[in-house]
Each structure stands twice: as C-alpha cells, then as structure tokens.
Design a protein around this motif. Sequence first.
Motif, short mmCIF file in Angstrom:
data_model
loop_
_atom_site.label_atom_id
_atom_site.label_comp_id
_atom_site.label_asym_id
_atom_site.label_seq_id
_atom_site.Cartn_x
_atom_site.Cartn_y
_atom_site.Cartn_z
N ARG A 1 6.24 7.06 3.81
CA ARG A 1 5.28 6.35 3.07
C ARG A 1 6.12 5.44 2.16
O ARG A 1 7.09 5.69 1.52
CB ARG A 1 4.61 7.59 2.48
CG ARG A 1 3.28 7.80 3.19
CD ARG A 1 2.57 8.66 2.18
NE ARG A 1 1.24 9.32 3.06
CZ ARG A 1 0.42 10.14 2.48
NH1 ARG A 1 0.57 10.39 1.13
NH2 ARG A 1 -0.55 10.71 3.21
N LYS B 1 0.42 4.47 0.07
CA LYS B 1 -0.04 5.62 0.94
C LYS B 1 0.23 5.43 2.41
O LYS B 1 -0.14 6.48 2.97
CB LYS B 1 -1.53 6.06 0.83
CG LYS B 1 -2.11 6.49 -0.75
CD LYS B 1 -1.34 7.88 -0.82
CE LYS B 1 -1.51 8.32 -2.28
NZ LYS B 1 -0.93 9.58 -2.46
N ILE B 2 0.75 4.32 2.99
CA ILE B 2 0.79 4.12 4.30
C ILE B 2 2.36 3.87 4.41
O ILE B 2 3.13 3.43 3.51
CB ILE B 2 0.08 2.98 4.92
CG1 ILE B 2 0.42 1.65 4.21
CG2 ILE B 2 -1.24 3.54 4.78
CD1 ILE B 2 -0.50 0.71 5.08
N TYR C 1 0.95 -1.22 -0.01
CA TYR C 1 -0.14 -0.10 -0.10
C TYR C 1 0.84 1.28 0.03
O TYR C 1 1.66 1.59 0.90
CB TYR C 1 -0.92 0.01 1.22
CG TYR C 1 -1.89 -1.25 1.14
CD1 TYR C 1 -3.04 -1.11 0.58
CD2 TYR C 1 -1.42 -2.46 1.88
CE1 TYR C 1 -3.91 -2.25 0.44
CE2 TYR C 1 -2.49 -3.53 1.90
CZ TYR C 1 -3.56 -3.37 0.99
OH TYR C 1 -4.35 -4.60 0.79
#
Lengths: 333, 268
Positions: free
Chosen positions: A152, A111-112, A109
């Motif tokens: 990120r 965005k994390i 992921y």
Amino acid sequence: MVNTVEYSIETKGLVKSYPQPRNFFEFFRGTEKKPVTALDHVDLKIKKGEFFGVLGPNGAGKTTLTKILCTLVLPSEGEVRVNGYDVVKNGGGVRTSIGLVSSDERSFYWKISGRENLVFFAVLNNHSWSRAKERAAEVLEIVGLESAADRRFETYSSGMKQKMAFAKGLLNDPQTLFLDEPTRSLDPNAAKEIRHFLSSLSKQGKTIFLTTHNLAEAEQLCKRVAVLHRGRVQGVGSKRDLGRMLTRGERLMLVVSGLEKPGISRLETLSVVDSVGVEGLGGGRVRLTLELAEGSVSTVLSEALKLGLQIHSTRTEEASLEQIFEKLTTEEV
Amino acid sequence: MFNKIYAFIKRDVTIATSYKLSFFLRFFGMFFSILVFYFIDKLFGSTATPYLMDYGGDYFSFVLIGIAFTSFLWAGLKSFSKVIRRGQMMGTLEAMLITPTRISTIILFSSIWSFIATSVTALLYLAIGGLFFGVDLGSANILSTAIVLVLTIIAFSSFGILSASFIMIYKEGDPINWLFSSSSTLLGGVFFPIEVMPDWLQSISKILPITYSLDAMRLAILKGYAPAALTHDILPLIGFSAIVMPLAIVSFYLAVNKAKMNGSLTHY
C-alpha cells in the motif's frame, strides 16, 4: 508565429493576474478589489532537451507559471506553447506530452498499492489496461521500486513516495517533464539519488523544467535558469550569463602589498573596473576584489604593476548562483 | 473508454473494501432503519391505508421503496460534487487533471461506483423487505423498473452536475444540494404520500423529480405497471432531464473555466 519545432516551452508576454477574494460585506457592497499580478510579461524560450531551472523566492510566481504550462491555470494574457501545443486552445495536446512530478505526497491514493496507483494513472494517460500494467512495471523498474510495488502507498517512506511521483510523471513517456521541488523533504542521500536520476533523464533528451529553492541543486543540474521575482523574469541564462549581467564579466582577487590610497583610486578610475573591494590581511598585505569587464584581467594586472604593487597571488572567480539570486531578488535589475 | 470505466471502478472498489468495518456498519444501519418503519407500520399502518390504495394499501412496502430509491437522489445529487471535493482535499484531483483525460470524464466515471453501491443498497433494501418482512415483490415489472431507474439517475444527476459547478467555484456551500435534499425528503413522498399534505405543498412537490420517480417506482414494483401506464411519471422525468442536463453541462464547463482563470481548480 511561434516555432513549434525548436522549443519545448515558449511564452510570449505571459501575464497572469488573480482576482482578490472579497469578504461578505465587500461582496454585497459591490466593492471591487485590484487583481494581484502573479506573472508580469514573462517571455521564455526553452529548447528541446534542455534542463531548465526556475528560481525565485516564495510568491515569485513559480507555481503559477508551472500550473499554466501544465494547463491547470489559464493565462490572463499572452501566448503559451508547450511542445508546440497552445495551452489555451489545445490543453489536451499539452497533457499528452508532459509529465508533472511534485513533492506533494497527497497526489496518490494511499489505500491502494503503488502498482495499482500507477496502472490507474496510466489508463488516464490513454493506455489500454494491458499496456497500462506493462508501463507501470516499466516505470517501477526505472525508479527501482519493483520489490515494493504491491505494498500500500501509505506504507512507503518519503523517499519511496518521491520515487513514485517520478514513476507517475514518466507514465506517458513525456517529452517535457515538470519538476516542482522534487527533493524537498528528502534526506541528503535520497536527494542525491534523485539528482543522479534526473541527470540520466536529461541525457535521454527529455526537456526538464525544474522549479526549486535549492540553488546548489539548480547549479548542479540546470544548463540555464530563470530568476523570477514578483512575477517578472529578472534574468535568464547560464550561471555565467547571469553573472555577467551583474558584473559585466569577471571577478579578480589579488593579494598585494605596497598599496597606497592613490593606488586604489587609480584602479577605481580604470574604465574596465566596476568596483574595488579592499580587505586588510595584516603584515602590509591587502586583498583586492575587483569586478571587471570580461577579458580585462591583463589590463588590470599591468596597471597594478605600474603602480608598484607587489602581487603575491591572483585568482579569478565567477559569481555564485546564490550571489546572483540574492542580487536579482533583492533589487530591480 | 471501457478501460477508463474499469480503472475507476477498480480503484473505488479497492479503496471501499479497504474500510471493512464501514461496510458492515452500513448494512446494520439499513437493517435497523427498516425495522423502525416496520414497527411504525404495525402501529399506524391501517390508518394510512386510504392514502395508499394506488400502491396496494401497505405502508411498509410504500416506505421501503421510498427509502431504497431515495438513495439514488443522494447519489445523483452528491456524488459529482463529492468527487471534486474529495479530490481537492486529498490532492488527487490535480494528479488526474494533468492527464489527457477530460475533467468531465473524470467526474462522470468517478461517480459510477457510487451508483453501483447505491444500486446494491437499494436491492438489499428490497431483498431484506421481501425475505424478512413479507413485502410482495412478485408482481414487479422489471422493464418499467429499469426504465424509471435510468431516467431517475439521469434526472437526479443533472441536478448533481449543477451542484458540482457550485462546488467547483465556492468549494463549500452548495445551494442546489441544500434546496433539493431538504425539499425532496419533505415533499417528494419518501415517507408519506404527498396527498396527505395541503394543496399548496402538493403543488411544490410536483416540481420535484423525486415525486415522479418514487411514484413510478412504486407502481412498477408493487403493482407491476407496464411502461405505457407510467407515462404520467416518465414524461416529467424526461422533461426534467431535457431541460436541466444541458444547463448543468454548460454550467459545469463555465465553472471549470472560471476555476482555471482564478487558479482555484484544485484549492479546497
């Protein structure tokens, strides 16, 4: 009965065929299309702790094989066991004992943060929340990404993303680690670092199953390799074993002078000689390349002396993995 | 199990809050859609009153609950297939499927955030209606509302899981979603009471779970009906769930098996 102790991976008569998609008209006409065979009676036995490579050109069936071993695709026929678990009957058991490292950056992921990604996947590997955080910290340390862990994922370089893929693959401390072209798209230094890391993992006793196009990498890392071509295993073994499959044994390079045509014919008729290559070097010197049966160098050398040849240099060499790969994937063996 | 639920929610909240503008645009979108129906009510509200006597006679309150709780239809119908589709497109589905967590758990827990966000949206609709547009929520029966909400989520989700089975195999083009989303909006009593439609269309609306769900929700919130007074809506909702949910679960497992056989589990 499959031995569940000795082998991490065992396939017996593994066949995988895929139905071919039909277009709109074929669907309504009921036209049947012949399935495509991706794997054709693949038999493999990979011992615990072995560093094993699978080589093959595009479309050889490497990805299908890896996906079946990781329970993402079901086999059409045959028996497949990973760490003692049947991939069809006990996929959950297989997945508790394996890790997969691919070169696909999309398996995170973006965005994390890297740490948040790892904690999430650690929980999916049945760790409690607190243990997941600990394990994420441990694998971040193993791959040397602690300092960037809270950034990120989208901000990472290609090398860092690949290290994260390793970290994810190690979250459940797997007995067997599957690596799908782990150094693809990495610069030489990053690839070297990854190879060094892989060697250290292998020393910890983990079974490593590597699929790659990089023959030098396979040659450097793998104890044994399987060469897949059109879904069939064309050869399995160490580089020397595979070389013997092709040449019966050794390659002898001689630089001689005083060679006449009957001499070449005489050498070719020796039962221990498979083939003789001749290359003129000038000044009456000739380089002979002889493919021989194993242990027959002395026989050939004494025959050369009987023929009155003057031997200037001798050298034996094994076939390179590149030569083996080329031979096994361009003709039926 | 709770570790996994927490992990999925935390992941989804972190990702959702990383798109800050999206949150504000969604809020303003809600406000404007409420405003549209407020003015429609000003213009035609009194003519609708005879059809709305069961719900207190106020069109704006009727439609507010309609649009607030129809969002659960979208969440139930679409969240499961969206999880699969997004995972296939992003590449994260394969990464999850390689873990010992079952695919059904992954799909179910990945949808929780969608239902939480939908609940927040529904509450915001009601709050805006109550605070700024004078909708009377004072007589709402909380227990009835909660029961109807749970049954609504289960009934809509069973169709959603069925829909996810199609997405698993065909990737695009899902007949369940298409059929229910278009028919439910038109025939389920979201924007107008079903009594204004001809009898034959009303018969079709009786086979849609949203019809019972919205009727029960309006009676529970606007008229304060107790659960016992809502059995004519609650029983059909239980019936839908009892029939469709097992069918959906079996379909989903068959679809996963088929996708694993044809090697398309993570294709897009």
